[in-house]
Design an enzyme around this catalytic site. Structure first.
Site, PDB file in Angstrom:
ATOM      1  N   HIS A 193       0.827  -1.211   0.000  1.00 16.42           N
ATOM      2  CA  HIS A 193       0.000   0.000   0.000  1.00 16.42           C
ATOM      3  C   HIS A 193       0.859   1.259   0.000  1.00 16.42           C
ATOM      4  CE1 HIS A 193      -4.068   1.678   0.657  1.00 16.42           C
ATOM      5  NE2 HIS A 193      -3.411   2.685   1.212  1.00 16.42           N
ATOM      6  N   ASP A 201       2.205   2.151   3.738  1.00 12.09           N
ATOM      7  CA  ASP A 201       1.262   3.286   3.728  1.00 12.09           C
ATOM      8  C   ASP A 201       1.974   4.621   3.541  1.00 12.09           C
ATOM      9  OD1 ASP A 201      -1.224   4.454   3.631  1.00 12.09           O
ATOM     10  OD2 ASP A 201      -1.619   4.345   5.766  1.00 12.09           O
ATOM     11  N   HIS A 220      -2.362  -3.079   4.767  1.00 15.78           N
ATOM     12  CA  HIS A 220      -1.580  -2.208   5.657  1.00 15.78           C
ATOM     13  C   HIS A 220      -2.201  -2.208   7.054  1.00 15.78           C
ATOM     14  CE1 HIS A 220      -4.701   0.284   3.893  1.00 15.78           C
ATOM     15  NE2 HIS A 220      -4.369   1.372   4.555  1.00 15.78           N
ATOM     16  N   ASP A 268       0.181   5.490  -1.103  1.00 20.59           N
ATOM     17  CA  ASP A 268      -0.838   6.473  -1.494  1.00 20.59           C
ATOM     18  C   ASP A 268      -0.291   7.601  -2.356  1.00 20.59           C
ATOM     19  OD1 ASP A 268      -3.575   5.955  -0.462  1.00 20.59           O
ATOM     20  OD2 ASP A 268      -2.537   5.761   1.453  1.00 20.59           O
ATOM     21  N   HIS A 324      -8.738  -1.847   7.448  1.00 16.69           N
ATOM     22  CA  HIS A 324      -9.788  -0.845   7.687  1.00 16.69           C
ATOM     23  C   HIS A 324     -11.128  -1.423   8.109  1.00 16.69           C
ATOM     24  CE1 HIS A 324      -8.040   3.070   6.760  1.00 16.69           C
ATOM     25  NE2 HIS A 324      -7.383   2.506   5.764  1.00 16.69           N
ATOM     26  N   GLU A 340      -9.121   1.432  -2.390  1.00 13.94           N
ATOM     27  CA  GLU A 340      -9.211   1.459  -0.923  1.00 13.94           C
ATOM     28  C   GLU A 340     -10.605   1.910  -0.488  1.00 13.94           C
ATOM     29  OE1 GLU A 340      -6.514   2.827   2.902  1.00 13.94           O
ATOM     30  OE2 GLU A 340      -6.300   3.899   1.006  1.00 13.94           O
ATOM     31  N   HIS A 365     -13.234   1.867   3.843  1.00 19.14           N
ATOM     32  CA  HIS A 365     -12.188   2.735   4.378  1.00 19.14           C
ATOM     33  C   HIS A 365     -12.619   3.082   5.801  1.00 19.14           C
ATOM     34  CE1 HIS A 365      -9.607   6.469   4.625  1.00 19.14           C
ATOM     35  NE2 HIS A 365      -8.750   5.500   4.410  1.00 19.14           N
TER      36      HIS A 365
END
Length: 392
Positions: free
Chosen positions: A23, A325, A217, A25, A196, A128, A155
């Site tokens: 993961h 992350d 993650h 972003d 999540h 995500e 999420h």
């Protein structure tokens, strides 16, 4: 052996068994900072003033495959969420087209292995949050055709068919439609990502899925009691499922002392009119001022290693991985400040007696095997079951 020798050994290992990170972003950071103007954030060079990620640091970190998150915030809803997800997918395509000598699109486990052989970074995508499909299995299939190879079921917010770890539960886990989402993901070969989601959602998904799941993650709840982490009873289910839990580096999820501090820092952002996940320069300036007045508890590579030690003990070495992350968090651990830091974690694990064979599973083989197994399940399931058109 000295620390320098351990670090050299870590780099040597990563040259052969690079990191397949679950993961990152970067696409969202590029959206927030420059609205995808890649010339203004040319990751061919040093972007450490703005980002955790650029190609020189990916190379220095020994990254061989990256699941780029095509995340959109969970307060995006309906068609807005779908459109924003498509824009994120397009951003990854632009990155791959712009840097063909370093990045290459990967859709399969074989693609990952070929990229490694060619010395390029396999670029995969993960959506995500189930809000990105707007309750539509056809949209789910469309995302898969565009290259998305996992979807995180939620999420931060509970959605119409699945409970989130950080919101009020409404369903007791997955609804009937949520179970159908999992079955359809199995059918097309999209990994079910359980980061999540609420613990009830984790257990429901594991009960339904006939393919390996991932936690792209998330770390160990027994080590840091945060709902974003994975409890031991769920980790213990991974061997039977074949799944992989990828430890994250986010301090508020791995260091108990950082949990309360981050809650206060997030509230400070909201008080000044920012979303608590904002990492724009303006938001980070507020964070730095807050940190100056109230020093932040700092995690380290050893903190992450504590989680990995525990996760290996409970789930087994075949069922753990790494999901940093980066560029999705305001703060990172000391020694793991950016994507160049992975050798420091590997060196820490070498110091703790991890074998090279076990480290190769952690960094590379487990992630590749999970995707390969999901592909095999998809071939089997799709031979006997056509596309689902279920609705809520």
């Amino acid at each position: 052996m000295s620390a320098a020798q351990r670090l050299a050994e870590a780099r040597e290992l990563l040259a052969e068994h690079p990191v397949a990170d679950g993961h990152n972003d970067l696409p969202w950071a590029l959206r927030q900072q420059v609205r995808y103007d890649l010339a203004r954030r040319d990751i061919a060079g040093d972007q450490s003033a703005h980002l955790h990620t650029d190609i020189p640091r990916l190379r220095a970190g020994g990254v061989g495959a990256q699941f780029w998150s095509v995340y959109v915030r969970s307060d995006y809803a309906g068609d807005e969420a779908v459109s924003a997800t498509l824009e994120q997918i397009d951003a990854v395509a632009q990155l791959i087209d712009r840097y063909p000598g370093d990045l290459v699109a990967a859709l399969t486990a074989d693609d990952m292995e070929q990229a490694r052989a060619d010395g390029r970074i396999a670029s995969l995508m993960g959506a995500e949050g189930g809000h990105s499909i707007n309750n539509s299995l056809a949209t789910l299939r469309a995302l898969h055709r565009l290259g998305v190879r996992y979807m995180t079921l939620t999420h931060n917010d509970t959605i119409d068919w699945a409970d989130s770890a950080t919101d009020e539960p409404r369903h007791g886990g997955l609804t009937d439609f949520g179970r159908e989402v999992v079955r359809e993901m199995n059918r097309v070969g999209m990994l079910v990502d359980l980061s999540h989601v609420a613990a009830t959602t984790m257990r429901d998904a594991l009960a339904v899925s006939v393919a390996p799941v991932v936690f792209s993650h998330s770390s160990a709840r027994a080590v840091c009691d945060h709902p974003r982490n994975v409890s031991d009873d769920v980790l213990a289910l991974l061997p039977a499922n074949g799944g992989v839990a990828m430890a994250t580096f986010v301090p508020k999820f791995i260091l108990p002392a950082a949990v309360e501090w981050t809650l206060a820092a997030d509230e400070n952002l909201r008080a000044h009119g920012f979303h608590h996940l904002d990492t724009t320069p303006e938001a980070m300036a507020l964070h730095r001022a807050f940190e100056e007045a109230r020093p932040r508890p700092v995690a380290t590579a050893a903190t992450v290693a504590d989680h990995l030690d525990h996760m290996r003990e409970v789930a087994g070495v075949d069922h753990i991985g790494i999901g940093g992350d980066y560029d999705g968090t305001a703060f990172t651990p000391s020694g793991l400040e950016d994507v160049a830091g992975y050798p420091n974690l590997v060196a820490e694990l070498l110091t703790r007696g991890w074998s090279r064979a076990d480290l190769a599973k952690l960094t590379w083989s487990n992630a590749v095997r999970a995707l390969r197994d999901a592909e095999a399940v998809a071939r089997e399931v799709s031979a006997t079951r056509g596309p689902s058109n279920a609705v809520i």
